[in-house]
Design a protein around this motif. Structure first.
Motif, PDB file in Angstrom:
ATOM      1  N   ARG A 103      35.678  43.807  33.557  1.00  0.00           N
ATOM      2  CA  ARG A 103      35.483  42.461  33.048  1.00  0.00           C
ATOM      3  C   ARG A 103      35.346  42.462  31.535  1.00  0.00           C
ATOM      4  NH1 ARG A 103      30.672  41.390  35.139  1.00  0.00           N
ATOM      5  NH2 ARG A 103      30.554  42.458  37.119  1.00  0.00           N
ATOM      6  N   GLY A 105      39.140  43.507  27.376  1.00  0.00           N
ATOM      7  CA  GLY A 105      40.227  42.562  27.388  1.00  0.00           C
ATOM      8  C   GLY A 105      41.486  43.176  26.813  1.00  0.00           C
ATOM      9  N   ALA A 158      44.437  43.663  29.897  1.00  0.00           N
ATOM     10  CA  ALA A 158      44.034  42.600  30.807  1.00  0.00           C
ATOM     11  C   ALA A 158      44.364  42.919  32.252  1.00  0.00           C
ATOM     12  CB  ALA A 158      44.713  41.306  30.387  1.00  0.00           C
ATOM     13  N   ALA A 159      45.560  43.469  32.470  1.00  0.00           N
ATOM     14  CA  ALA A 159      45.988  43.692  33.844  1.00  0.00           C
ATOM     15  C   ALA A 159      45.078  44.703  34.540  1.00  0.00           C
ATOM     16  CB  ALA A 159      47.423  44.189  33.852  1.00  0.00           C
ATOM     17  N   ALA A 199      42.111  45.387  33.769  1.00  0.00           N
ATOM     18  CA  ALA A 199      40.788  44.792  33.910  1.00  0.00           C
ATOM     19  C   ALA A 199      40.710  44.018  35.217  1.00  0.00           C
ATOM     20  CB  ALA A 199      40.516  43.869  32.741  1.00  0.00           C
ATOM     21  N   ALA A 200      41.759  43.250  35.474  1.00  0.00           N
ATOM     22  CA  ALA A 200      41.776  42.462  36.699  1.00  0.00           C
ATOM     23  C   ALA A 200      41.784  43.389  37.914  1.00  0.00           C
ATOM     24  CB  ALA A 200      42.993  41.562  36.711  1.00  0.00           C
ATOM     25  N   ALA A 224      38.364  44.663  38.491  1.00  0.00           N
ATOM     26  CA  ALA A 224      37.490  43.646  39.078  1.00  0.00           C
ATOM     27  C   ALA A 224      37.790  43.491  40.563  1.00  0.00           C
ATOM     28  CB  ALA A 224      37.681  42.320  38.351  1.00  0.00           C
ATOM     29  N   ASN A 225      39.078  43.470  40.869  1.00  0.00           N
ATOM     30  CA  ASN A 225      39.457  43.323  42.269  1.00  0.00           C
ATOM     31  C   ASN A 225      39.031  44.531  43.097  1.00  0.00           C
ATOM     32  OD1 ASN A 225      40.563  40.864  41.859  1.00  0.00           O
ATOM     33  ND2 ASN A 225      42.624  41.657  41.466  1.00  0.00           N
ATOM     34  N   PRO A 238      30.866  37.083  37.637  1.00  0.00           N
ATOM     35  CA  PRO A 238      31.648  35.855  37.803  1.00  0.00           C
ATOM     36  C   PRO A 238      31.255  35.136  39.095  1.00  0.00           C
ATOM     37  CG  PRO A 238      33.083  37.771  37.502  1.00  0.00           C
ATOM     38  CD  PRO A 238      31.701  38.286  37.719  1.00  0.00           C
ATOM     39  N   THR A 239      31.354  33.813  39.084  1.00  0.00           N
ATOM     40  CA  THR A 239      30.998  33.064  40.294  1.00  0.00           C
ATOM     41  C   THR A 239      32.186  32.971  41.248  1.00  0.00           C
ATOM     42  OG1 THR A 239      31.639  30.995  39.257  1.00  0.00           O
ATOM     43  CG2 THR A 239      29.352  31.649  39.020  1.00  0.00           C
ATOM     44  N   LEU A 240      33.354  33.317  40.734  1.00  0.00           N
ATOM     45  CA  LEU A 240      34.568  33.254  41.552  1.00  0.00           C
ATOM     46  C   LEU A 240      35.393  34.476  41.219  1.00  0.00           C
ATOM     47  CD1 LEU A 240      36.035  29.725  40.852  1.00  0.00           C
ATOM     48  CD2 LEU A 240      35.362  30.577  43.068  1.00  0.00           C
ATOM     49  N   ILE A 241      35.919  35.138  42.241  1.00  0.00           N
ATOM     50  CA  ILE A 241      36.878  36.199  41.947  1.00  0.00           C
ATOM     51  C   ILE A 241      38.077  35.980  42.843  1.00  0.00           C
ATOM     52  CG2 ILE A 241      37.374  38.657  42.165  1.00  0.00           C
ATOM     53  CD1 ILE A 241      34.801  39.321  41.011  1.00  0.00           C
ATOM     54  N   HIS A 242      39.223  35.942  42.218  1.00  0.00           N
ATOM     55  CA  HIS A 242      40.427  35.744  43.006  1.00  0.00           C
ATOM     56  C   HIS A 242      40.983  37.099  43.408  1.00  0.00           C
ATOM     57  CE1 HIS A 242      44.264  34.374  44.392  1.00  0.00           C
ATOM     58  NE2 HIS A 242      44.883  35.121  43.496  1.00  0.00           N
ATOM     59  N   VAL A 243      41.088  37.315  44.717  1.00  0.00           N
ATOM     60  CA  VAL A 243      41.683  38.558  45.199  1.00  0.00           C
ATOM     61  C   VAL A 243      43.072  38.219  45.693  1.00  0.00           C
ATOM     62  CG1 VAL A 243      41.390  40.507  46.720  1.00  0.00           C
ATOM     63  CG2 VAL A 243      39.411  39.238  45.971  1.00  0.00           C
ATOM     64  N   ASP A 257      50.932  37.901  49.106  1.00  0.00           N
ATOM     65  CA  ASP A 257      52.100  37.107  48.724  1.00  0.00           C
ATOM     66  C   ASP A 257      52.780  37.606  47.449  1.00  0.00           C
ATOM     67  OD1 ASP A 257      50.585  34.285  47.021  1.00  0.00           O
ATOM     68  OD2 ASP A 257      49.979  36.383  47.168  1.00  0.00           O
ATOM     69  N   GLU A 264      37.361  30.559  36.398  1.00  0.00           N
ATOM     70  CA  GLU A 264      36.187  29.678  36.279  1.00  0.00           C
ATOM     71  C   GLU A 264      36.425  28.577  35.248  1.00  0.00           C
ATOM     72  OE1 GLU A 264      32.205  32.235  37.205  1.00  0.00           O
ATOM     73  OE2 GLU A 264      33.355  32.883  35.484  1.00  0.00           O
ATOM     74  N   ASP A 272      47.927  37.649  36.023  1.00  0.00           N
ATOM     75  CA  ASP A 272      47.298  38.976  35.948  1.00  0.00           C
ATOM     76  C   ASP A 272      45.967  38.973  35.213  1.00  0.00           C
ATOM     77  OD1 ASP A 272      48.688  38.306  33.732  1.00  0.00           O
ATOM     78  OD2 ASP A 272      49.441  40.323  33.302  1.00  0.00           O
ATOM     79  N   ASN A 326      40.842  36.998  36.615  1.00  0.00           N
ATOM     80  CA  ASN A 326      39.418  37.341  36.705  1.00  0.00           C
ATOM     81  C   ASN A 326      38.840  37.892  35.399  1.00  0.00           C
ATOM     82  OD1 ASN A 326      39.361  36.658  39.453  1.00  0.00           O
ATOM     83  ND2 ASN A 326      40.281  38.630  39.969  1.00  0.00           N
ATOM     84  N   ALA A 369      37.669  37.556  26.194  1.00  0.00           N
ATOM     85  CA  ALA A 369      38.157  38.916  25.979  1.00  0.00           C
ATOM     86  C   ALA A 369      39.678  38.959  25.830  1.00  0.00           C
ATOM     87  CB  ALA A 369      37.731  39.802  27.144  1.00  0.00           C
TER      88      ALA A 369
END
Lengths: 439, 275
Positions: free
Chosen positions: A83, A86, A89-90, A92-93, A96-97, A428-433, A437, B106, B155, B158, B163
């Motif tokens: 998180r 930055g 970015a990819a 990082a995501a 997180a996932n 985070p309050t939301l995480i998109h997994v 698809d 968010e 991508d 999250n 950042a």
């Protein structure tokens, strides 16, 4: 890609040992006066006694604790790394996932562990009044910290007068019970509601203020409430306070000596012990604190809670998104104040006596310190900071005049070591997994 | 372009003490089109946006939005959050204003606060996790994701917005503004900090928004490759006054504009903005 990726540096074993040795050395230096030596009263004069075995144990524990701690921190860091960075970015995501998929969050494990310890604590110390009293105090501060976290940590409104709402809750219960014979459970919602009203009362004129300016006004508000309680003798009893506030009862049964009407000991047919009431109070505040935690955690994931955080991040952007900043701020003040009011009711019921002495500015400062040291917005951070800030002066009782020094020193150490608070990572309050698809 | 006027500005004046930032500006913003606002630094462009979106109360004049269902709305009478909520006029900022510590997802969900807050019945339905609220929350996430997909931001869903690299933050801010469901989208220098490839992508996006989504756009921009290529209509400001108005072709050759802003060198090379 030539982007610099700040890959997290994993310390090697020798680095860990070195780090732990450093910690042990500091423990040794601190420990010589604190643990290694003690004064004993020998018929009129004080003699210095040494306690080297205890000191060795303390240093050893620090060494082992530091290694364990760095391992635990490692896990937390690895999770938050994604998180924070930055630059890539990819990845990082992905991190997180991956953390989400692993499912085990170190914070939640520690959280459950803490709940387990809190529930089990009285089983081991059921006869130790001192421990139960301290634990109850810690829990009150944890609850206050969670309440103030809504205002300061989530909504970003620096409130230096939080103790005012604590006082409103305490006096509401004290007056309702002594004047009108209300019980604990009836007074609880009323006191919470009244405290929330005071929260709005404070929030309304300060809507346009931020940061330092807001802090000054809230500081003044806290003092106004305290001075009102000191001077409005007809209502509050003035500096003498309010005495013989009834203790909380359980379905009409109170913790009274045997052969008294409504005694729980008689009802259950157990031997009366004054410890029962203390244990009951302990579990009561534990319940209230846990409910507070559940409530605040749930709120954080709701639109209103996210709006609190958004207001903290950027008020102008909120307005541009159509968010009514006024209601968002007032709701944060009201809900924070309500939780403070609940804690106040418990405080009055536990003490049986309240006076303006208990609601001075230094209380506000301690609660704020708990939130800031814990890491703004972090629920678990509040627990850790409350433990440190309440236990530390207690541990330092043996060398009375130096305890505030120790207290201040600990605060500086925490702020140097972790400027954002003990647990500074925002979850985070939301995480998109992503589902199947898209690869 | 439908030929209708979405926003009409009449004799707008904004004074700060002795300084007149906007001087008697009148302008019609067409519906479902891109209107460019250009001019040198300090010409009053951002002040104009602030007057439109309720951040400043204009000293004189009126700004009226012709809402297709709600009729004419006088924007200067509304507080800034109502401008976004009721009039559906949504803006971005020259100095990006994202919720830095919150993730991109968010940020986009917060932008849908009013609908979600209603669905959560001021948090009661939300705390009880009633199905009505959960459905609304899922829809809000879906909506956010669909814009992120369209803007090629999947991508970084999250990642905390603060950042991200500058250019990406710009796109996230546009995506967030789109989540408010704007009728009129006011973009304050969306191409600042973008590389030529990203600028070209921005052009495609803006045209797509107008043609497919029916959004009207008011665009402050110094990057002529964006303004001249996508604008249907351009208004040029200098010292708070409108010095020219017309199609890009007309503006390009307007002597006043060349003197005040574009520069004497006339071969499609605008002077670098001095900032």
């Amino acid at each position: 890609m030539t982007a610099i990726v700040h890959a997290h540096h994993t310390p090697t074993l020798s680095e860990r040992l070195k780090d732990a040795s450093a910690a042990a050395f500091i423990a040794l230096i601190l420990g010589i006066p604190m643990i290694g030596m003690t004064t004993v009263d020998q018929g009129g004069f004080l003699a210095v006694m040494t306690r080297w075995p205890q000191l060795a144990l303390f240093v050893g524990l620090t060494f082992a604790g530091r290694i364990l701690f760095s391992l635990a921190l490692e896990t937390i860091k690895r999770r938050s790394q994604g998180r924070k960075s930055g630059k890539s970015a990819a990845s990082a995501a992905e991190a997180a996932n991956a953390a989400l998929k692993r499912g085990t969050k170190p914070e939640s494990v520690i959280g459950w562990l803490a709940v387990g310890i809190a529930v089990a604590l009285p089983i081991f110390f059921s006869e130790d009044r001192y421990i139960i009293d301290i634990a109850t105090s810690v829990l009150i501060y944890i609850m206050l910290g969670w309440g103030l976290n809504v205002v300061v940590g989530l909504a970003g409104l620096l409130d230096l007068g939080y103790v005012a709402f604590y006082a409103v809750g305490a006096y509401t219960y004290a007056l309702l019970s002594t004047q009108f014979g209300w019980g604990f459970w009836e007074a609880l919602p009323v006191a919470g509601g009244l405290a929330a009203l005071f929260g709005v009362l404070l929030g309304w004129p300060t809507l346009r203020l931020r940061g330092d300016y807001l802090a000054i006004v809230t500081l003044g508000f806290g003092e106004i409430i305290r001075l009102l309680l000191v001077n409005w003798t007809e209502l509050s009893g003035g500096p003498n306070g309010i005495t013989s506030i009834p203790r909380p009862s359980v379905f009409g049964y109170a913790f009274l000596p045997p052969d008294t009407e409504g005694s729980i000991a008689d009802l259950l047919g157990i031997e009366f012990s004054p410890m029962h009431r203390l244990l009951f109070l302990y579990y009561l505040i534990l319940l209230l604190a846990l409910l507070t935690n559940l409530f605040v955690t749930a709120m954080r994931r709701l639109p209103l809670g996210r709006a609190w955080e958004a207001v903290r991040e950027d008020e102008i952007a909120c307005k541009a998104m159509g968010i009514n900043v006024t209601t968002v701020k007032l709701s944060a003040f009201a809900i924070g104040a309500m939780l403070g009011g609940f804690a106040g009711v418990f405080f009055a019921a536990r003490q049986g006596f309240i006076s303006p002495e208990s609601f001075t500015f230094s209380e506000s400062a301690i609660i704020l310190a708990i939130v800031v040291l814990g890491g703004m917005g972090s629920q678990l951070g509040v627990v850790l900071a409350a433990l440190v800030l309440v236990m530390l002066p207690e541990l330092g009782r043996d060398f009375a005049e130096y305890r505030m020094l120790l207290f201040g020193f600990a605060m500086i150490v925490i702020m140097v070591w972790r400027p954002g608070g003990i647990l500074a990572n925002r979850a985070p309050t939301l995480i998109h997994v992503p589902t199947g698809d898209k690869a | 372009m439908t030929g209708k006027t979405l926003l009409s500005v009449q004799n707008l004046t904004m004074r700060f003490g002795g300084l007149t930032a906007i001087d008697n500006l009148s302008l019609n913003v067409p519906d479902q089109a891109i209107t460019g606002i250009i001019g040198p630094n300090g010409a009053g462009k951002t002040t104009f946006f602030n007057c439109l979106t309720g951040f400043y109360k204009p000293t004189e004049g009126a700004v009226t939005l012709n809402h297709p269902t709600k009729g004419p709305i006088r924007l200067a009478d509304l507080p800034s959050h109502k401008v976004a909520q009721t009039a559906q006029v949504v803006r971005t900022f020259q100095n990006i204003r994202l919720f830095a510590q919150m993730t991109v997802l968010e940020n986009l969900v917060v932008a849908q606060h009013n609908a979600l807050q209603k669905a959560s019945m001021f948090s009661i339905a939300g705390l009880l996790r009633l199905p009505g609220y959960r459905k609304a929350a899922d829809e809000a996430i879906e909506r956010a994701l669909s814009w992120l997909k369209r803007l090629n931001l999947m991508d970084i869903v999250n990642v905390p917005a603060g950042a991200l690299p500058y250019g990406t933050q710009r796109r996230v801010e546009i995506a967030r503004a789109l989540c408010v469901n704007p009728l009129l989208l006011c973009l304050d220098e969306p191409a600042a900090g973008l590389n030529p490839k990203e600028s070209a992508e921005l052009n495609t996006l803006l045209l797509h928004l107008v043609q497919e989504e029916g959004v009207s756009i008011l665009l402050i921009e110094h990057d002529m490759s964006v303004v001249m290529n996508v604008s249907d209509h351009i208004c040029v400001l200098n010292y708070g006054r409108k010095i020219a108005e017309g199609t890009p072709a007309e503006i390009r050759v307007d002597p006043n504009v060349i003197k005040a802003y574009l520069g004497e060198d006339e071969d499609d090379q605008p002077v670098e903005k001095a900032s």
